[in-house]
Design a protein around this motif. Sequence first.
Motif, PDB file in Angstrom:
ATOM      1  N   PHE A 146      -8.001   9.191   4.084  1.00  0.00           N
ATOM      2  CA  PHE A 146      -8.407   7.682   4.278  1.00  0.00           C
ATOM      3  C   PHE A 146      -9.088   7.242   5.541  1.00  0.00           C
ATOM      4  O   PHE A 146      -8.450   7.821   6.650  1.00  0.00           O
ATOM      5  N   LYS A 147     -10.128   6.570   5.526  1.00  0.00           N
ATOM      6  CA  LYS A 147     -10.668   6.129   6.708  1.00  0.00           C
ATOM      7  C   LYS A 147     -11.097   4.400   6.495  1.00  0.00           C
ATOM      8  O   LYS A 147     -11.693   4.120   5.736  1.00  0.00           O
ATOM      9  N   GLY A 148     -10.176   3.823   7.573  1.00  0.00           N
ATOM     10  CA  GLY A 148     -10.327   2.400   7.254  1.00  0.00           C
ATOM     11  C   GLY A 148      -9.196   1.647   7.852  1.00  0.00           C
ATOM     12  O   GLY A 148      -8.309   2.368   8.302  1.00  0.00           O
ATOM     13  N   ASN A 149      -9.375   0.508   7.631  1.00  0.00           N
ATOM     14  CA  ASN A 149      -8.214  -0.497   8.084  1.00  0.00           C
ATOM     15  C   ASN A 149      -7.168  -0.864   7.138  1.00  0.00           C
ATOM     16  O   ASN A 149      -7.728  -1.011   5.891  1.00  0.00           O
ATOM     17  N   VAL A 150      -5.975  -1.019   7.494  1.00  0.00           N
ATOM     18  CA  VAL A 150      -4.910  -1.047   6.316  1.00  0.00           C
ATOM     19  C   VAL A 150      -4.348  -2.596   6.775  1.00  0.00           C
ATOM     20  O   VAL A 150      -3.998  -2.892   7.952  1.00  0.00           O
ATOM     21  N   GLU A 151      -4.246  -3.471   6.028  1.00  0.00           N
ATOM     22  CA  GLU A 151      -3.418  -4.705   6.203  1.00  0.00           C
ATOM     23  C   GLU A 151      -2.714  -4.913   4.939  1.00  0.00           C
ATOM     24  O   GLU A 151      -3.049  -5.015   4.033  1.00  0.00           O
ATOM     25  N   THR A 152      -1.320  -5.202   5.420  1.00  0.00           N
ATOM     26  CA  THR A 152      -0.386  -5.869   4.393  1.00  0.00           C
ATOM     27  C   THR A 152      -0.367  -7.199   4.277  1.00  0.00           C
ATOM     28  O   THR A 152      -0.023  -7.898   5.163  1.00  0.00           O
ATOM     29  N   GLN A 208       2.393   7.233   4.963  1.00  0.00           N
ATOM     30  CA  GLN A 208       3.115   6.204   4.450  1.00  0.00           C
ATOM     31  C   GLN A 208       4.273   5.684   5.605  1.00  0.00           C
ATOM     32  O   GLN A 208       4.224   4.482   5.964  1.00  0.00           O
ATOM     33  N   PRO A 260       0.790  -1.235  -0.030  1.00  0.00           N
ATOM     34  CA  PRO A 260       0.077  -0.153   0.092  1.00  0.00           C
ATOM     35  C   PRO A 260       0.943   1.314   0.083  1.00  0.00           C
ATOM     36  O   PRO A 260       1.865   1.367   0.716  1.00  0.00           O
ATOM     37  N   VAL A 261       0.399   2.018  -0.859  1.00  0.00           N
ATOM     38  CA  VAL A 261       1.210   3.586  -1.011  1.00  0.00           C
ATOM     39  C   VAL A 261       0.569   4.611  -0.892  1.00  0.00           C
ATOM     40  O   VAL A 261      -0.575   4.775  -1.427  1.00  0.00           O
ATOM     41  N   ILE A 262       0.589   5.461   0.364  1.00  0.00           N
ATOM     42  CA  ILE A 262      -0.432   6.468   0.390  1.00  0.00           C
ATOM     43  C   ILE A 262       0.463   8.064   0.490  1.00  0.00           C
ATOM     44  O   ILE A 262       1.496   8.211   1.199  1.00  0.00           O
ATOM     45  N   LEU A 319      -3.501  -1.594  10.936  1.00  0.00           N
ATOM     46  CA  LEU A 319      -3.666  -0.236  11.067  1.00  0.00           C
ATOM     47  C   LEU A 319      -5.169   0.368  10.716  1.00  0.00           C
ATOM     48  O   LEU A 319      -5.303   0.241   9.375  1.00  0.00           O
ATOM     49  N   TYR A 320      -5.847   0.847  11.466  1.00  0.00           N
ATOM     50  CA  TYR A 320      -7.194   1.616  11.300  1.00  0.00           C
ATOM     51  C   TYR A 320      -6.744   3.078  11.435  1.00  0.00           C
ATOM     52  O   TYR A 320      -6.330   3.384  12.645  1.00  0.00           O
ATOM     53  N   ALA A 321      -6.919   3.742  10.161  1.00  0.00           N
ATOM     54  CA  ALA A 321      -6.584   5.346  10.359  1.00  0.00           C
ATOM     55  C   ALA A 321      -7.672   6.000  10.044  1.00  0.00           C
ATOM     56  O   ALA A 321      -8.453   5.783   9.105  1.00  0.00           O
ATOM     57  N   ASP A 330       0.467  12.036   0.651  1.00  0.00           N
ATOM     58  CA  ASP A 330       0.141  13.019   1.649  1.00  0.00           C
ATOM     59  C   ASP A 330      -1.015  13.714   0.909  1.00  0.00           C
ATOM     60  O   ASP A 330      -0.945  13.892  -0.295  1.00  0.00           O
ATOM     61  N   ARG A 378       1.496 -10.422   3.483  1.00  0.00           N
ATOM     62  CA  ARG A 378       3.073 -10.627   3.200  1.00  0.00           C
ATOM     63  C   ARG A 378       3.327 -11.776   2.385  1.00  0.00           C
ATOM     64  O   ARG A 378       2.417 -12.415   2.373  1.00  0.00           O
TER      65      ARG A 378
END
Lengths: 177, 217
Positions: free
Chosen positions: A137-143, B57, A129-131, B70-72, A133, A145
């Motif tokens: 974003f509102k939510g969960n991020v899971e990488t 990031q 995932p690349v975010i 991570l929940y952001a 600036d 592997r």
Amino acid sequence: MWNRSRREEETQARQAPPEPVKEAIPTSSYPTRRVDEATTRAAAVIGKTILVKGSVSGKEDLLVDGRLEGDVDLPENRLTVGQGGHIEGKIRAREIVIYGVVQGNMEASERVEIRKNAKVIGDLKACRPVIEDEAYFKGNVETIRVDPPKPPRPAAPPAAAPVEPIILPPAPESRKG
Amino acid sequence: MNKGRAGAFGPAAYSPGGSAGLHDQDGLRRSHALVSLAKHFETGPAMQVLDLGGLNQQNLDFVTGYGNRLYAQEIVLGYEAFFTPEERLRGEAAAEKIEAFLRECLPFSNGALGAVLVWDRLQFLFPAAAAALVTRLKRLMAPGALLLALFHPEHLSSTAPLACRAGPDGAIKATPKPPARPAEPFNARAIEKLFSGFSGVKFYMTRDSLQEVLIRR
């Protein structure tokens, strides 16, 4: 005058060295490697004024600049949500790049890029995932592997001594009662 | 589970000697609270982490690098969208409305959170909303979970929330994210009172006036 100039042209053309004969390129009868069409072909486009209600699936890249209300399933391809693009639904793709708005969960087997000024509300699962600036974003991020490929196991060392075969004594006959 | 190190601001931001001396240099500071948090990630199982300062990031790499989820979200934007300017100015709203705000912001079951990054966001909510948020977080945090909060100096009546980015070796890059907003003042006593229901509150003294607090559930 016209005739003279044409005659001059004709003489010049006669004096010009003959064009070398190009050698014919031998063609092979074997099948050649096909270039992946998905990487070379332009993406399919949902234009700015288009509204799609329903799920979209396929095997080609897709650019959404309009509004899509439904799920997107492009497991082998790239989905781009343009600046004017808006998707409400689940997304599954190889790559997802967002400049616009997405409301829904996303899963990418490779990367997800959320670019500056994009708005994403939903959970995200991706390998990379690349975010940027200034992206919302509102939510969960899971990488996800991805374990690196394991090196091949070394061959088992040869046995020091040959193994003697074990000879079992013949089984006693079962008594019949 | 992979418990690797992660997070960076890019090579230009670091001296070759590591993070020593990284203080007040383009908002870069050494954070003892972050070091403790990193240890918490290293030693514990994979956990759900909540970041109320929005997603960037560096924090994503820092948190997910330890195998966590991570929940952001930027809670200040959510707060401004949820409450009317009058409610924010008055500093009060109906209890039901505050409850609805918390439900929208914190979609977790009790004890689901292993760590919370609040940064300086509590100061940008009116006191009743901040207190309700802390009470709710206590319920959502697992026993032993950690909460990291920052507090601006008391004399500032308005300031811009900080964009905080976690880096390696306990470094935090904290840069203001304009526009400036009214900020509730908190002194050490008010902070202790706010987190009185938690099992431990640890203050970290810093050379600048930003107060770092690490709270254990």
